[in-house]
Design an enzyme around this catalytic site. Structure first.
Site, PDB file in Angstrom:
ATOM      1  N   GLU A  35       0.836  -1.204   0.000  1.00 36.94           N
ATOM      2  CA  GLU A  35       0.000   0.000   0.000  1.00 36.94           C
ATOM      3  C   GLU A  35       0.874   1.258   0.000  1.00 36.94           C
ATOM      4  OE1 GLU A  35      -2.339   0.055   3.571  1.00 36.94           O
ATOM      5  OE2 GLU A  35      -3.539   1.796   2.975  1.00 36.94           O
ATOM      6  N   LYS A  82      -8.711   2.641  -2.252  1.00 37.27           N
ATOM      7  CA  LYS A  82      -9.192   1.954  -1.050  1.00 37.27           C
ATOM      8  C   LYS A  82     -10.675   2.270  -0.833  1.00 37.27           C
ATOM      9  CE  LYS A  82      -6.984   1.493   3.537  1.00 37.27           C
ATOM     10  NZ  LYS A  82      -5.824   2.083   4.278  1.00 37.27           N
ATOM     11  N   CYS A 141      -5.710  -3.107   2.123  1.00 35.39           N
ATOM     12  CA  CYS A 141      -5.678  -3.126   3.589  1.00 35.39           C
ATOM     13  C   CYS A 141      -7.049  -3.140   4.277  1.00 35.39           C
ATOM     14  CB  CYS A 141      -4.824  -1.964   4.091  1.00 35.39           C
ATOM     15  SG  CYS A 141      -4.082  -2.305   5.714  1.00 35.39           S
ATOM     16  N   SER A 163       0.092  -2.271   7.228  1.00 37.63           N
ATOM     17  CA  SER A 163      -0.638  -2.526   8.467  1.00 37.63           C
ATOM     18  C   SER A 163       0.316  -2.374   9.645  1.00 37.63           C
ATOM     19  CB  SER A 163      -1.203  -3.957   8.408  1.00 37.63           C
ATOM     20  OG  SER A 163      -1.838  -4.293   9.606  1.00 37.63           O
ATOM     21  N   LYS A 178      -0.680  -8.608  17.098  1.00 35.59           N
ATOM     22  CA  LYS A 178      -1.538  -8.367  15.935  1.00 35.59           C
ATOM     23  C   LYS A 178      -1.333  -9.429  14.861  1.00 35.59           C
ATOM     24  CE  LYS A 178      -2.899  -4.527  12.885  1.00 35.59           C
ATOM     25  NZ  LYS A 178      -2.538  -3.125  12.557  1.00 35.59           N
ATOM     26  N   GLY A 182      22.220   9.350  27.208  1.00 36.37           N
ATOM     27  CA  GLY A 182      22.690   9.560  28.564  1.00 36.37           C
ATOM     28  C   GLY A 182      22.594   8.241  29.322  1.00 36.37           C
ATOM     29  N   GLY A 209      21.016   2.790  34.960  1.00 35.12           N
ATOM     30  CA  GLY A 209      19.686   2.215  35.192  1.00 35.12           C
ATOM     31  C   GLY A 209      19.242   1.368  34.014  1.00 35.12           C
ATOM     32  N   ASP A 248      16.504   1.514  32.075  1.00 39.41           N
ATOM     33  CA  ASP A 248      15.915   2.116  30.878  1.00 39.41           C
ATOM     34  C   ASP A 248      16.988   2.514  29.859  1.00 39.41           C
ATOM     35  OD1 ASP A 248      13.282   1.917  31.873  1.00 39.41           O
ATOM     36  OD2 ASP A 248      13.517   3.775  32.991  1.00 39.41           O
ATOM     37  N   SER A 249      17.973   3.285  30.325  1.00 38.60           N
ATOM     38  CA  SER A 249      18.997   3.717  29.380  1.00 38.60           C
ATOM     39  C   SER A 249      19.851   2.536  28.915  1.00 38.60           C
ATOM     40  CB  SER A 249      19.872   4.821  29.985  1.00 38.60           C
ATOM     41  OG  SER A 249      20.474   4.401  31.187  1.00 38.60           O
ATOM     42  N   ASN A 264      14.645  18.710  39.402  1.00 41.76           N
ATOM     43  CA  ASN A 264      14.464  18.846  37.953  1.00 41.76           C
ATOM     44  C   ASN A 264      15.657  19.525  37.294  1.00 41.76           C
ATOM     45  OD1 ASN A 264      11.991  17.585  37.717  1.00 41.76           O
ATOM     46  ND2 ASN A 264      10.810  19.457  38.017  1.00 41.76           N
ATOM     47  N   LYS A 317       2.957  16.945  29.707  1.00 47.25           N
ATOM     48  CA  LYS A 317       4.280  16.344  29.514  1.00 47.25           C
ATOM     49  C   LYS A 317       4.291  15.391  28.322  1.00 47.25           C
ATOM     50  CE  LYS A 317       6.183  16.481  34.187  1.00 47.25           C
ATOM     51  NZ  LYS A 317       6.758  15.656  35.255  1.00 47.25           N
TER      52      LYS A 317
END
Lengths: 584, 584
Positions: free
Chosen positions: B44, B126, B162, B189, B195, B331, B335, B337-338, B408, B553
């Site tokens: 597509e 479509k 699709c 898709s 899925k 950075g 931890g 996540d990084s 912060n 945020k």
């Protein structure tokens, strides 16, 4: 001919605040009753606020809206207002739509109800759903399929919601087929520059098509990027204006209309576009024509600059107060953008709630500091100075930056400083960027783009100059001190991130830039068409390339008051990864 | 029974890059021809990339797409490939739709064409337009109203795009009515967790409804927040799988299908849902059944963790390379996540293109610095340390911050530092935030949210742990060094912005938090339903309040790979100003 006293409550509403919105309906209904109204109306989705966006897909919110509507009907009756029919917009769900793949879950509807006698006497949902510009209503709603007609004091009043008037077919011809005596449309129609003229012509045309007096009740106030400008209109069946409410002002327009009595031959069943007439008879007895006839007033529309400036003030005020802030913080460079933002903030919130901070670097000119201080003196906003030299030296000592990295660093140090003060003192930070620099990416991400709201995000630089001059002239006309220092208006714009820098080092002259941007951004014209309109091909190529590559920055820009058909926000969505260049 | 050799080109495409996309079609058509294909298909909107969003409303882009399509047809013929029918998606406009208020300007269409003999032999658009989740197709397109059938080597091939398969009615029953021998659907898709299973069941069901073999050609690659996972499928008329392509891999699936000959009684005119059969006869002569029969292969789907991890790698690789970057900057806090983001980046781009920087403050633990260094050793990414003490002292000296403002500040100093290195050295900055912290607003705007791309933006914290462990195990199974230090996985998560801080000071335990978030965010469940599912009411109230107030945020967060039905991005739109609290 029966007379009907109609009260159109052109007021504000806050998304999600069901209690406060219901309270406003109650208060204004009482006020309308005091003025002798026979029929009271409130804007589209008054009870939930508009637009609710994905909240429409949350069944707990839909149910809360439905419950709030029933509670409101009971409350009105309990307060002795049950005999007065009240039309109020809310969020409902279709009772008949079957679940279908691709249709919004729970079949939500942009609905309105007639409250009467402590009950929900009639409900209906918007038939034409807008799904363009700032609207996504196919995403959120299933359409209504009735032609609601409510009989009040012997007059048949056909009802509609906003887009039902904007698109051809549907409820306007159906109102004629149903032989209505009045067509009442409740709306939350977002402001755009010059839209008041379009809207007036629309309502005049639709009244003639409907063949009856048509009342168009608008919302006023602000919701995130959208401003609702009021300007409710009533026109007669020939399209002549009967009443017009002021812009950007909460107002209860009360007027007497002499309307044809309900027609006994009025049809039942399906009329135009598959709409099924749904009638509720509330009261048959016509009103005796008695006492002076209320005209509702005819407000003069604002002139163009006053209108745009009012939209920016209304948008900022709504955003700050609805988000629970009491004060704002602005970095003041002495330049025209931050000066205009400060003037708007003072008008929206009062200077005592506006805090300005000058953050000079080694590249800041003397006039920058002087102009910022002068702005503070003229407006009376809180003012302080924090030099960024020590922070700059600390970074340069660790990283040894050069060129663009060094320029952007200064802007980011200021962004961090503003956020630190915001966290420490509780002000909402305003971003001073204008539409021209946002379009071409002439700003520093996490630097001057820092802020919770960008009041002039949708204002081209040439308009920034015009509005500043207009604001100063308006002050003079009222014998007040013009807020913006003359020098901020007349000096060449500069980011002052390196010695001797001016905007025209990087950008075309603003009048040319803005003219090209208006064609490219607002009107989706291609490069060849813009060149054909009289602009130099190299300049067009250079400008369009800047716009084509700035999408990422625009995605991270704060929301701001929308005043054009196509700004940068929910009505303009481009892939970040996009190799299409209009210029080849 | 005629045999048809079908080549399904499951490949990537870049929005706006008409030249490169056309080049890919040419290259893959040549490859398909070399393998003896009789019919070649591409996904597509292959020629324009998908999704084009507002580019659909720019007539110069629509015209460029149309011109590129004609040029491609000519080019294929010039290269000796004119005798091979090629199905390719592109952007067109309706020739018949009349301008209408509320309809997209220029009547654009999500179209596909059959190229043959140097010409555009057939085009169609479509029919079912999705306008939910990540899709906005009512905004951009007008629907197609034909049932295209192309005769290739004596077989009638019905074509679809699709959503035509996802929604009931339309081209699937129409393919049966048209007596097609093959239904070929071209798709883009977007990936979601699990899925692949839904899609397989869908194609099996639709094949049975269409009553013919059905080929579902998927796109693979990434476009901004969307990932396309490939997994093209061919099933027979009984719903049995004939061939299946691998996930997240460019692949030309070539297979031989024995299909019924075109039926002389096949109808013309309108069939189901108002679709008018539009036939093009390209070649009548059936193929002689000759040589070995190509099966097309049957790839095994990835297991769940491998699938999600592959999606994150594919999404990041596409974003970085399609935006013209060669390296990324992260950075590194030590931890999880990084660390996971770094591992994904190394897999996507190679460790030599990944730069990590440790930015310790006075509150950083020793293990944080050690774990970051250990990650660098294990992966081989470029590593450096820049302490933020001097910058912190400069701000504190000028402003005297306390509490949250002081916390912060540290995060924002790091954001500024990363952007300075990015500007100086040209790396794209990655934001390490996960879906759990994004949902509840546990991040610093302009601090750890800084970055052009958030690879794990749609990954809950519990999944971050699971994927990290999976990635390490996968390395061990291959005899490689596990990239993520064990200590990063086992230690309690902490932002380290004040002494002794851990995430659980502010947040519920992650397994509970994520379970509540999955119900609230992904499944739109209300507070009462979540409590009824077994969670403590106070905890639910506290969690939902955090989510309800973090919208601002989330608006300023960078895009990231989408792996769920409802992340935070184009499929989740809430007003910033919203007083609705699920918890009352």
């Amino acid at each position: 001919m029966p007379r009907l006293r109609l009260a159109l409550n052109q007021i504000d509403s806050t998304v999600g605040d069901l209690d406060a919105n219901a309270e406003a309906v109650l208060r204004q209904t009482r006020h309308s009753a005091d003025r002798g109204a026979h029929l009271v109306a409130f804007p589209e989705m008054m009870l939930t606020g508009y637009p609710v966006e994905d909240l429409a897909l949350r069944s707990s919110f839909v149910e809360a809206s439905r419950a709030a509507l029933r509670a409101l009907a009971a409350r009105l009756a309990a307060e002795g207002l049950g005999g007065l029919p009240v039309v109020v917009g809310y969020l409902d769900r279709s009772a008949t739509a079957r679940p279908k793949y691709g249709q919004p879950a729970g079949a939500p509807q942009n609905a309105a109800a007639v409250l009467y006698g402590g009950e929900v006497a009639l409900t209906f949902a918007k038939h034409h759903l807008p799904n363009y510009g700032v609207f996504d209503e196919f995403r959120y709603f299933v359409p209504g399929d009735t032609m609601p007609v409510v009989r009040v004091r012997g007059v048949d009043v056909a009802l509609a919601i906003c887009e039902d008037l904007w698109q051809d077919g549907g409820r306007v011809p159906a109102a004629r087929s149903a032989r209505a005596g009045l067509l009442l449309s409740v709306n939350a129609s977002p402001y755009e520059r010059d839209k008041d003229d379009t809207r007036l012509e629309l309502v005049r045309k639709r009244a003639q098509e409907a063949g009856c007096t048509t009342a168009y009740l608008a919302m006023t106030g602000g919701q995130d990027e959208l401003v609702f400008d009021g300007d409710s209109i009533v026109v007669d069946r020939d399209g002549a204006v009967v009443a017009r409410a002021p812009q950007f002002t909460e107002e209860c327009v009360v007027l007497d209309l002499d309307l044809p009595a309900a027609d006994p031959r009025a049809p039942a069943g399906v009329v135009d576009d598959g709409l099924r007439v749904d009638r509720a008879v509330l009261s048959e007895e016509p009103v005796a024509e008695d006492g002076p006839r209320l005209s509702g007033g005819r407000a003069e529309p604002l002139d163009d600059d006053a209108e745009v400036y009012s939209a920016l003030v209304a948008g900022l005020r709504a955003y700050v107060t609805k988000n629970g802030f009491r004060s704002v913080l602005i970095g003041l460079s002495g330049g025209i953008d931050s000066s205009l933002v400060a003037a708007i903030a003072c008008d929206a919130l009062g200077a005592e709630h506006v805090h300005g901070v000058s953050m000079p670097s080694r590249y800041s000119s003397e006039h920058s500091k002087d102009d910022a201080a002068e702005l503070a003196r003229r407006t009376g906003l809180h003012y302080r100075t924090v030099a960024i030299g020590p922070m700059f030296d600390a970074y340069m000592g660790a990283l040894g930056l050069t060129g663009l990295a060094e320029e952007n660093l200064q802007s980011r140090l200021r962004g961090t400083l503003l956020m630190a003060l915001s966290n420490q003192e509780g002000h909402l930070v305003l971003a001073p960027g204008n539409k021209s620099e946002l379009a071409v990416g002439y700003s520093t991400l996490y630097g001057d783009s820092v802020g919770a709201y960008g009041p002039i995000k949708d204002v081209y630089k040439t308009s920034v100059f015009r509005l500043s001059e207009w604001r100063n002239r308006a002050a003079e006309a009222r014998g007040q001190t013009p807020p913006i220092p003359e020098n901020s208006i007349t000096k060449p714009p500069s980011a002052e991130l390196r010695p001797g820098q001016v905007d025209t080092d990087s950008l075309p002259d603003y009048p040319v830039l803005d003219a090209i941007l208006a064609l490219y951004v607002d009107r989706d014209r291609g490069a060849d068409e813009i060149v054909a309109a009289g602009y130099d091909r190299d300049l067009v190529t250079r400008t369009l390339r800047m716009v084509d590559t700035a999408e990422y920055k625009r995605r991270q820009y704060p929301p701001g008051t929308k005043i054009s058909a196509k700004g940068f926000g929910k009505d303009r969505r481009l892939p970040v990864t996009n190799r299409w260049r209009e210029t080849g």
